[in-house]
Design a protein around this motif. Structure first.
Motif, PDB file in Angstrom:
ATOM      1  N   GLN A 195      -8.664  -2.146   2.186  1.00 49.20           N
ATOM      2  CA  GLN A 195      -8.165  -1.395   1.031  1.00 49.20           C
ATOM      3  C   GLN A 195      -8.048  -2.273  -0.204  1.00 49.20           C
ATOM      4  O   GLN A 195      -8.341  -1.836  -1.319  1.00 49.20           O
ATOM      5  CB  GLN A 195      -6.782  -0.804   1.352  1.00 49.20           C
ATOM      6  CG  GLN A 195      -6.793   0.278   2.410  1.00 49.20           C
ATOM      7  CD  GLN A 195      -7.332   1.594   1.886  1.00 49.20           C
ATOM      8  OE1 GLN A 195      -8.505   1.909   2.074  1.00 49.20           O
ATOM      9  NE2 GLN A 195      -6.482   2.357   1.221  1.00 49.20           N
ATOM     10  N   VAL A 196      -7.600  -3.501  -0.019  1.00 52.58           N
ATOM     11  CA  VAL A 196      -7.333  -4.391  -1.162  1.00 52.58           C
ATOM     12  C   VAL A 196      -8.575  -5.161  -1.596  1.00 52.58           C
ATOM     13  O   VAL A 196      -8.869  -5.278  -2.792  1.00 52.58           O
ATOM     14  CB  VAL A 196      -6.188  -5.373  -0.824  1.00 52.58           C
ATOM     15  CG1 VAL A 196      -5.976  -6.377  -1.955  1.00 52.58           C
ATOM     16  CG2 VAL A 196      -4.903  -4.609  -0.547  1.00 52.58           C
ATOM     17  N   SER A 210       3.225  -0.320   5.063  1.00 50.91           N
ATOM     18  CA  SER A 210       2.022   0.391   5.500  1.00 50.91           C
ATOM     19  C   SER A 210       2.401   1.661   6.248  1.00 50.91           C
ATOM     20  O   SER A 210       1.793   2.007   7.265  1.00 50.91           O
ATOM     21  CB  SER A 210       1.157  -0.519   6.392  1.00 50.91           C
ATOM     22  OG  SER A 210       0.730  -1.657   5.698  1.00 50.91           O
ATOM     23  N   GLN A 237       0.799  -1.226   0.000  1.00 53.14           N
ATOM     24  CA  GLN A 237       0.000   0.000   0.000  1.00 53.14           C
ATOM     25  C   GLN A 237       0.833   1.278   0.000  1.00 53.14           C
ATOM     26  O   GLN A 237       0.429   2.282  -0.576  1.00 53.14           O
ATOM     27  CB  GLN A 237      -0.919  -0.006   1.234  1.00 53.14           C
ATOM     28  CG  GLN A 237      -1.976  -1.101   1.191  1.00 53.14           C
ATOM     29  CD  GLN A 237      -2.920  -0.959   0.007  1.00 53.14           C
ATOM     30  OE1 GLN A 237      -3.701  -0.023  -0.065  1.00 53.14           O
ATOM     31  NE2 GLN A 237      -2.832  -1.887  -0.941  1.00 53.14           N
ATOM     32  N   LEU A 296      -0.684   3.960   5.832  1.00 51.38           N
ATOM     33  CA  LEU A 296      -1.896   3.246   6.233  1.00 51.38           C
ATOM     34  C   LEU A 296      -1.910   2.931   7.724  1.00 51.38           C
ATOM     35  O   LEU A 296      -2.959   2.980   8.382  1.00 51.38           O
ATOM     36  CB  LEU A 296      -1.989   1.958   5.415  1.00 51.38           C
ATOM     37  CG  LEU A 296      -3.178   1.022   5.602  1.00 51.38           C
ATOM     38  CD1 LEU A 296      -3.525   0.365   4.267  1.00 51.38           C
ATOM     39  CD2 LEU A 296      -2.841  -0.068   6.611  1.00 51.38           C
ATOM     40  N   PHE A 298      -5.577  -2.827   5.808  1.00 55.44           N
ATOM     41  CA  PHE A 298      -4.972  -3.316   4.562  1.00 55.44           C
ATOM     42  C   PHE A 298      -5.960  -4.180   3.785  1.00 55.44           C
ATOM     43  O   PHE A 298      -6.145  -4.010   2.567  1.00 55.44           O
ATOM     44  CB  PHE A 298      -3.705  -4.121   4.862  1.00 55.44           C
ATOM     45  CG  PHE A 298      -3.156  -4.859   3.672  1.00 55.44           C
ATOM     46  CD1 PHE A 298      -2.311  -4.219   2.773  1.00 55.44           C
ATOM     47  CD2 PHE A 298      -3.493  -6.182   3.427  1.00 55.44           C
ATOM     48  CE1 PHE A 298      -1.820  -4.891   1.656  1.00 55.44           C
ATOM     49  CE2 PHE A 298      -3.009  -6.864   2.325  1.00 55.44           C
ATOM     50  CZ  PHE A 298      -2.167  -6.216   1.438  1.00 55.44           C
TER      51      PHE A 298
END
Length: 427
Positions: free
Chosen positions: A267-268, A247, A165, A250, A264
């Motif tokens: 987000q993905v 990260s 990220q 993030l 995470f």
């Protein structure tokens, strides 16, 4: 008996709360120094559990067997302390808390004390029911839960490397100058080195119930299970460390590794990913709690047969449900000083299993190793609690939180040199 199922079961027992939340946070804080930090972490979080299982195999089955050379009350105190720490006091309730925060909270509109209490009752109730019938553990955990766990985690592991990220950030705190040592100490937090002594005993007991009573065959099964578990844990830790290291933005506001991991995944993969993560974490924590409750209950039922195994399963499950409502961050903070004090003694027991063949006087050698590791481990625990230990600050590795290591190594060498008293010849 299916050797692979025993290995899978062992891996599943280890893969719990600490394994999911410590590596992402350590990777985030280590940043550019994540690789040496990860190597240090793997030493204590993979290497020590592997040695612990092998030590149990060499000793022939359990902590009481390893400590039988000590005065009886000392052996009971050490064994009981380890079982209480990795059972109802810290590790098992922590697993329930992580399962709640990562597997339930994202789907609740108003999470609070009531929902947490209700979840604890349900979670530990299920664990209790499965632990009440230990003969079915290999089948239910080794053949059903673990393959599902591995499949779900494989997806997460690939995503960590394919979809980083953020750029890798700068190292923070102790990771700036002592990344390996800090990672080494973070591995304590998984509690797996302590758990290995307990799970080894549980596996040997399960093998006996399956009709495998020969110590040589038991050691072989346990050795293979140890290798499978170690490989599985490394497969988990490496991508989670990298996920944390990548990260830097993030994870900036995250308080735990669990928060980094959840963000995470969202987000993905979006909401579907959060569902997947909830399933992974809940399965991982449930299998660990089942193993911990079973092992603790088995040990204490031998100390107090009148209560019995099933009675202690119920008591341990209820105690876990109560402690789990303390709160995750508070529980982690309280556990750190205790772990710093107890880990050295566990490591001394593991080391003894490997060097006892070199000792002429095993009893005196073990007493020396346990006494020294216990004393200097206590200093590390007091320091971790924030209390003054300036009177021992000149000790090597004191600042790194490992003041116990060199004195325990010296005690081990001395223990190997102590000779058995020679009988007096009559004149």
């Amino acid at each position: 008996m299916d050797t692979l199922s025993v290995g899978f079961m062992t891996f599943a027992f280890f893969l719990g709360a600490g394994n999911m939340i410590f590596p992402p946070m350590a990777g985030f804080l280590a940043g550019e120094n994540y690789f040496p930090a990860m190597v240090g972490f793997l030493c204590t979080a993979v290497g020590l559990p592997l040695l612990g299982l092998v030590a149990v195999a060499k000793a022939g089955g359990s902590i009481p067997v390893i400590t039988k050379k000590l005065p009886a009350w000392v052996g009971v105190v050490i064994a009981s302390s380890i079982f209480i720490i990795i059972g109802p006091a810290f590790a098992a309730p922590r697993a329930g808390l992580v399962a709640y925060e990562m597997g339930a909270v994202p789907f609740l509109t108003e999470p609070g004390a009531t929902t947490q209490a209700l979840y604890s009752v349900i979670f530990f109730g299920i664990a209790m029911l499965l632990a009440l019938f230990p003969g079915n553990l290999v089948d239910s955990v080794g053949k059903v839960l673990t393959p599902a766990l591995i499949l779900l985690f494989a997806v997460l592991a690939v995503a960590a490397f394919v979809f980083p990220q953020d750029p890798i950030g700068q190292a923070q705190g102790a990771y700036t100058s002592g990344a390996f040592t800090k990672g080494f100490l973070e591995g304590y937090g998984t509690m797996d080195a302590l758990a290995s002594l307990v799970f080894g005993m549980l596996i040997v007991d399960l093998l006996r119930k399956k009709g495998i009573t020969d110590s040589g065959r038991q050691a072989r099964y346990l050795g293979i299970a140890a290798l499978i578990a170690a490989a599985g844990l490394a497969f988990v830790y490496v991508p989670l460390f990298y996920l944390g290291a990548t990260s830097s933005v993030l994870g900036a506001s995250a308080e735990t590794g669990g928060a980094i991991l959840t963000t995470f995944v969202y987000q993905v993969f979006g909401n579907a990913g959060v569902v997947m993560l909830g399933a992974v974490v809940t399965l991982a924590c449930l299998t660990t709690v089942i193993g911990l409750i079973s092992a603790c209950s088995d040990y204490f039922s031998e100390l107090m047969p009148k209560v019995g195994y099933r009675g202690f399963v119920v008591v341990n499950a209820l105690f876990c449900a109560v402690v789990a409502n303390v709160g995750l961050s508070q529980l982690i903070q309280v556990s750190i000083p205790v772990l710093m004090a107890v880990y050295p003694v566990a490591m001394a027991l593991v080391a003894f299993c490997f060097v006892r063949g070199l000792m002429q006087n095993e009893r005196l050698g073990l007493i020396l190793m346990v006494s020294v590791s216990g004393l200097f481990g206590l200093f590390d625990g007091i320091k971790a609690a924030g209390l003054s230990t300036d009177f021992v600050s000149a000790l090597p590795l004191y600042e790194q939180g490992m003041a116990w290591m060199l004195p325990t190594l010296a005690a081990t060498v001395i223990g190997c040199l102590i000779r058995r008293p020679q009988p007096q010849l009559a004149h």
